[in-house]
Design a protein around this motif. Sequence first.
Motif, PDB file in Angstrom:
ATOM      1  N   THR A 125       0.853  -1.139   0.046  1.00 31.97           N
ATOM      2  CA  THR A 125       0.119   0.061   0.111  1.00 31.97           C
ATOM      3  C   THR A 125       1.041   1.310   0.131  1.00 31.97           C
ATOM      4  OG1 THR A 125      -1.684  -1.179   1.187  1.00 31.97           O
ATOM      5  CG2 THR A 125      -1.711   1.445   1.255  1.00 31.97           C
ATOM      6  N   ILE A 126       0.711   2.187  -1.024  1.00 34.17           N
ATOM      7  CA  ILE A 126       1.433   3.331  -1.035  1.00 34.17           C
ATOM      8  C   ILE A 126       0.659   4.535  -1.000  1.00 34.17           C
ATOM      9  CG2 ILE A 126       3.038   4.760  -2.472  1.00 34.17           C
ATOM     10  CD1 ILE A 126       3.976   2.055  -3.988  1.00 34.17           C
ATOM     11  N   HIS A 127       0.620   5.379   0.023  1.00 33.34           N
ATOM     12  CA  HIS A 127      -0.047   6.556   0.364  1.00 33.34           C
ATOM     13  C   HIS A 127       0.427   7.614  -0.654  1.00 33.34           C
ATOM     14  CE1 HIS A 127      -1.845   4.815   3.785  1.00 33.34           C
ATOM     15  NE2 HIS A 127      -0.728   4.433   4.235  1.00 33.34           N
ATOM     16  N   ILE A 128      -0.150   7.786  -1.773  1.00 34.65           N
ATOM     17  CA  ILE A 128       0.124   8.644  -2.882  1.00 34.65           C
ATOM     18  C   ILE A 128       0.231  10.069  -2.379  1.00 34.65           C
ATOM     19  CG2 ILE A 128      -0.289   9.465  -5.267  1.00 34.65           C
ATOM     20  CD1 ILE A 128       0.475   6.512  -5.231  1.00 34.65           C
ATOM     21  N   ASP A 129      -0.786  10.695  -1.817  1.00 36.60           N
ATOM     22  CA  ASP A 129      -0.919  12.057  -1.348  1.00 36.60           C
ATOM     23  C   ASP A 129       0.253  12.437  -0.516  1.00 36.60           C
ATOM     24  OD1 ASP A 129      -3.284  12.443  -3.102  1.00 36.60           O
ATOM     25  OD2 ASP A 129      -4.502  11.979  -1.564  1.00 36.60           O
ATOM     26  N   LYS A 130       0.363  11.623   0.311  1.00 32.77           N
ATOM     27  CA  LYS A 130       1.424  11.921   1.518  1.00 32.77           C
ATOM     28  C   LYS A 130       2.746  11.853   0.783  1.00 32.77           C
ATOM     29  CE  LYS A 130       2.544  10.774   6.250  1.00 32.77           C
ATOM     30  NZ  LYS A 130       2.153   9.935   7.243  1.00 32.77           N
ATOM     31  N   LEU A 131       3.232  10.963  -0.006  1.00 30.92           N
ATOM     32  CA  LEU A 131       4.241  10.771  -0.887  1.00 30.92           C
ATOM     33  C   LEU A 131       4.478  12.100  -1.609  1.00 30.92           C
ATOM     34  CD1 LEU A 131       6.889   9.048  -1.674  1.00 30.92           C
ATOM     35  CD2 LEU A 131       5.678   7.948  -3.512  1.00 30.92           C
ATOM     36  N   GLN A 133       3.462  15.131  -1.221  1.00 27.36           N
ATOM     37  CA  GLN A 133       3.701  16.282  -0.004  1.00 27.36           C
ATOM     38  C   GLN A 133       5.156  16.195   0.232  1.00 27.36           C
ATOM     39  OE1 GLN A 133       0.982  16.096   3.447  1.00 27.36           O
ATOM     40  NE2 GLN A 133       1.838  18.101   4.099  1.00 27.36           N
ATOM     41  N   MET A 134       5.348  15.106   0.492  1.00 27.74           N
ATOM     42  CA  MET A 134       6.841  15.060   1.208  1.00 27.74           C
ATOM     43  C   MET A 134       8.027  15.141   0.111  1.00 27.74           C
ATOM     44  SD  MET A 134       6.839  11.906   3.998  1.00 27.74           S
ATOM     45  CE  MET A 134       8.376  12.305   4.670  1.00 27.74           C
ATOM     46  N   LEU A 135       7.561  14.906  -1.138  1.00 27.45           N
ATOM     47  CA  LEU A 135       8.552  15.004  -2.121  1.00 27.45           C
ATOM     48  C   LEU A 135       8.527  16.355  -2.863  1.00 27.45           C
ATOM     49  CD1 LEU A 135       8.622  11.582  -3.979  1.00 27.45           C
ATOM     50  CD2 LEU A 135      10.540  12.748  -2.658  1.00 27.45           C
ATOM     51  N   GLY A 136       7.225  17.027  -2.683  1.00 23.41           N
ATOM     52  CA  GLY A 136       7.125  18.415  -3.370  1.00 23.41           C
ATOM     53  C   GLY A 136       6.535  18.297  -4.754  1.00 23.41           C
ATOM     54  N   CYS A 137       6.208  17.404  -5.004  1.00 25.62           N
ATOM     55  CA  CYS A 137       5.741  16.987  -6.517  1.00 25.62           C
ATOM     56  C   CYS A 137       4.874  16.393  -6.895  1.00 25.62           C
ATOM     57  CB  CYS A 137       7.076  17.075  -7.540  1.00 25.62           C
ATOM     58  SG  CYS A 137       7.636  15.289  -7.061  1.00 25.62           S
ATOM     59  N   ASP A 138       4.055  16.470  -7.844  1.00 21.26           N
ATOM     60  CA  ASP A 138       2.894  15.611  -8.344  1.00 21.26           C
ATOM     61  C   ASP A 138       3.420  14.132  -8.497  1.00 21.26           C
ATOM     62  OD1 ASP A 138       1.122  17.354  -8.410  1.00 21.26           O
ATOM     63  OD2 ASP A 138       1.374  17.908 -10.591  1.00 21.26           O
ATOM     64  N   VAL A 139       2.808  13.006  -7.866  1.00 23.27           N
ATOM     65  CA  VAL A 139       3.004  11.520  -7.886  1.00 23.27           C
ATOM     66  C   VAL A 139       1.836  10.893  -8.602  1.00 23.27           C
ATOM     67  CG1 VAL A 139       3.417   9.471  -6.830  1.00 23.27           C
ATOM     68  CG2 VAL A 139       4.583  11.660  -6.092  1.00 23.27           C
ATOM     69  N   ILE A 140       1.831  10.422  -9.861  1.00 30.28           N
ATOM     70  CA  ILE A 140       0.773   9.875 -10.638  1.00 30.28           C
ATOM     71  C   ILE A 140       0.949   8.485 -10.555  1.00 30.28           C
ATOM     72  CG2 ILE A 140      -0.635  10.025 -12.661  1.00 30.28           C
ATOM     73  CD1 ILE A 140      -0.418  12.522 -11.421  1.00 30.28           C
ATOM     74  N   PRO A 141       0.016   7.548 -10.076  1.00 33.65           N
ATOM     75  CA  PRO A 141       0.277   6.106 -10.259  1.00 33.65           C
ATOM     76  C   PRO A 141      -0.165   5.695 -11.680  1.00 33.65           C
ATOM     77  CG  PRO A 141      -1.827   6.566  -8.911  1.00 33.65           C
ATOM     78  CD  PRO A 141      -1.236   7.947  -9.227  1.00 33.65           C
ATOM     79  N   THR A 142       0.731   4.614 -12.222  1.00 36.22           N
ATOM     80  CA  THR A 142       0.634   4.563 -13.527  1.00 36.22           C
ATOM     81  C   THR A 142       0.987   2.855 -13.859  1.00 36.22           C
ATOM     82  OG1 THR A 142       2.920   4.951 -14.225  1.00 36.22           O
ATOM     83  CG2 THR A 142       1.329   6.612 -14.457  1.00 36.22           C
ATOM     84  N   THR A 253      14.886   6.247   3.551  1.00 32.49           N
ATOM     85  CA  THR A 253      14.094   5.277   4.550  1.00 32.49           C
ATOM     86  C   THR A 253      13.067   5.911   5.333  1.00 32.49           C
ATOM     87  OG1 THR A 253      16.116   3.922   4.420  1.00 32.49           O
ATOM     88  CG2 THR A 253      14.810   3.587   6.569  1.00 32.49           C
ATOM     89  N   ALA A 254      13.286   6.803   5.820  1.00 32.43           N
ATOM     90  CA  ALA A 254      12.255   7.746   6.683  1.00 32.43           C
ATOM     91  C   ALA A 254      10.951   8.115   5.842  1.00 32.43           C
ATOM     92  CB  ALA A 254      12.780   8.900   7.155  1.00 32.43           C
ATOM     93  N   LEU A 255      11.281   8.526   4.475  1.00 31.73           N
ATOM     94  CA  LEU A 255      10.158   8.652   3.553  1.00 31.73           C
ATOM     95  C   LEU A 255       9.280   7.543   3.387  1.00 31.73           C
ATOM     96  CD1 LEU A 255       8.984  11.038   1.585  1.00 31.73           C
ATOM     97  CD2 LEU A 255      10.368   9.883  -0.161  1.00 31.73           C
ATOM     98  N   VAL A 256       9.926   6.322   3.006  1.00 32.33           N
ATOM     99  CA  VAL A 256       9.171   5.104   2.700  1.00 32.33           C
ATOM    100  C   VAL A 256       8.557   4.606   3.954  1.00 32.33           C
ATOM    101  CG1 VAL A 256       9.447   2.787   2.018  1.00 32.33           C
ATOM    102  CG2 VAL A 256      10.807   4.363   0.662  1.00 32.33           C
ATOM    103  N   LYS A 257       9.059   4.747   5.139  1.00 37.34           N
ATOM    104  CA  LYS A 257       8.516   4.282   6.380  1.00 37.34           C
ATOM    105  C   LYS A 257       7.084   4.888   6.632  1.00 37.34           C
ATOM    106  CE  LYS A 257       9.751   3.286  11.221  1.00 37.34           C
ATOM    107  NZ  LYS A 257      10.823   3.717  12.209  1.00 37.34           N
ATOM    108  N   GLN A 258       7.085   6.309   6.270  1.00 40.77           N
ATOM    109  CA  GLN A 258       5.684   6.989   6.410  1.00 40.77           C
ATOM    110  C   GLN A 258       4.892   6.871   5.351  1.00 40.77           C
ATOM    111  OE1 GLN A 258       6.180  11.156   7.748  1.00 40.77           O
ATOM    112  NE2 GLN A 258       8.284  10.747   7.673  1.00 40.77           N
ATOM    113  N   CYS A 259       5.199   6.321   4.269  1.00 41.21           N
ATOM    114  CA  CYS A 259       4.180   6.580   2.975  1.00 41.21           C
ATOM    115  C   CYS A 259       4.024   5.100   2.471  1.00 41.21           C
ATOM    116  CB  CYS A 259       4.992   7.168   1.752  1.00 41.21           C
ATOM    117  SG  CYS A 259       5.199   8.896   2.189  1.00 41.21           S
ATOM    118  N   VAL A 260       4.968   3.977   2.850  1.00 40.95           N
ATOM    119  CA  VAL A 260       4.627   2.638   2.157  1.00 40.95           C
ATOM    120  C   VAL A 260       4.303   1.831   3.390  1.00 40.95           C
ATOM    121  CG1 VAL A 260       5.645   0.962   0.694  1.00 40.95           C
ATOM    122  CG2 VAL A 260       6.101   3.298   0.367  1.00 40.95           C
TER     123      VAL A 260
END
Length: 693
Positions: A125-131, A133-142, A253-260
């Motif tokens: 499970t990947i939280h797209i919106d949170k990812l 927000q943390m990266l500061g750019c649009d993330v589009i699942p494809t 690692t910190a990013l993935v821990k919060q978003c995945v």
Amino acid sequence: MAVSIALAGNPNSGKTTMFNVLTGSSQYVGNRPGVTVEGKVGQMRNYPDVNVVDLPGIYSLSPYTMEEVVTRNYLIDEHPDAIINLVDASNIERNLYLTTQLCEVGFPVVIALNMMDVAEKNGDTIHIDKLSQMLGCDVIPTSALKEKGLDELCEAAVHAAKKGQAVFGGCRFSPRIETALSQIEALISDTAEKLHMRWFVVKVFERDQRVMESLNLPEDRQKKIDKIITKCEQEFDDESDSIIINERYEYITALVKQCVIRHELGTTVSDKVDDVMTNRYLALPLFIVIMCGVYYISIQTVGGWAAGWMEQLIAAACTAVRALLEQASAADWMTGLVVDGLISGVGAVLSFVPQLLVLFLFLALLEDCGYMARIAFIMDQVFRRFGLSGKSFIPLLVASGCGVPGIMSCRTIESEKDRKITIMVTTFVPCGAKLPLIALIAGSLFGNSAWIAISVYFVGVLMVFLSGLILKKSRALSSDPAPFVMEMPSYHIPSAKNVARHVWDDIRAFVIKAGTIIFLACGIIWFLSNFAWNLRMTDASHSILADIGGLLAPLFRPLGFGQWQPAVATLTGIAAKENIVSSLNVLYGWEGTENISSVFTPLSGYAFLMFNMLCSPCVAAIGAIRREMGSLRWTLFALGYQTGLAYVVTFILYQTGIFIQTGQFQITTAVAVLLAAGALYLIFRRAPQPKTV
């Protein structure tokens, strides 16, 4: 002005597949590094003013490989309006390493979270919106393979490109590193381009030599920067580039821990298959069996049956056109040119299309299912024993389709010396253009035996290995093999669309060549073989071509084909290897290949085949060698080595065969023994010792 969007991502992230579906293009899709060697451009679907640039697959923007150099040079020098960063959702940690670097370059970035279907199938499970927000750019699942999320991706990328707002600048490091980076920024702010400032600062901290040279800083500033970096290295007890790598992975690692949220998987079907296919004892025998099966089906069964039908069709076409021209009272030269020159010559090549079709189909299936990536991994151990890098297998694999992209994919090899050796030996592997000659000799002299094709393939590989040993022991090319790192994708069912596209591209290229280069060559050969120097029609033995071939023929007499016709056919193979078959048809006036047994014995025919498999490649491949070598001297050396090796191998082969058949030891037999002894010396001699200072 057109909007330019760069497509960047790791190898095996589905980048080239994404490029194809975004642009409707037909770039080759593969499961190994180096498939995309140079950036390719296509127009984004539904956006006629937007160009998509497909950059090479890379793991970082550090200039360790040719692909990384190509990508970073494009981003820094060409200034795309935005970047689509393809991230493999099923392997997100590794892919985000490149993402953190792309976000520092200073362009708008849109992340295409590709292979979401695979990640969901794995239970992740990947939280797209949170990812996002943390990266500061649009993330589009494809999913590029299933063409999902592409409209949203195109819309987001075009909007970001036209808005022109860059992301916040990538990951933030620990306070101590950020302080050092701020100090470096103050020292290079008037020299580095403001748009790329964050990227320049980080690269300077990493002691990136190319960046330092491009900034051309005064010596006093360089000393201050070095002092800042050295102090950090002492505090962290590590080198500066390693410090940045560790900081990036801590951030990821910190990013993935919060978003995945990961779902732990047990042993997969792909893992179970790999237990057999990559087994240290079974892998190579299985590969040999598979390749033998591919050539057996392509040459002797399905492909051979269809080729026979095509040959009958072309022979019937020759008869029909001849009758039509005679009925129209056409001149003899016109009838000869059209029927004996053009239709018979080009038809001799086209008759092998069915065999090529079957061969390309099997190779595409093996590639698309993920098997060929395993072979590249397995062959690394074998290649290292012969002084080559495992990456040398990739160009050889590509060259089985065509030598030109095979030579170009040598760019994936980091070591310059390994790269030069691989360029020189890549065309020893029979390409699709050589298959007509293989099929001609096998079908006419060896009862359509598949073992002829198999033997030629493995002799080519053997020459690669032996050449590696010989060339590595020369002072100019001596070095340690470069390391080989690659990711093996999971096995999957081949995409019918990708396989069909690959086969169609290869067959179309073959047919186009037959309709252009070979068509023209057949006309020229017919003219030269039917006219004397006074431009009057004559029989072939008194023609212009007979005189030219007569000068070359003595060179090939010790190889078993001393007539002028085979000598000329070999020469025309420089334009295109398919020309050899069409030239023989035109020169001997065949309307099929059934008369070849009157020209060659099985031994001389096999020698003729072997020489043309190993000698200098076609003009297109020679041009690729010149571009990749970057030196006329090295290009001439490569061509000389290839042709010289072909001559020596064929000489030994034919003279040994003659000795076995007749039992007579002649002068040429003695020469063959001396050549064999010389070859053994070059193979087993000691490598030169490195110079001591």
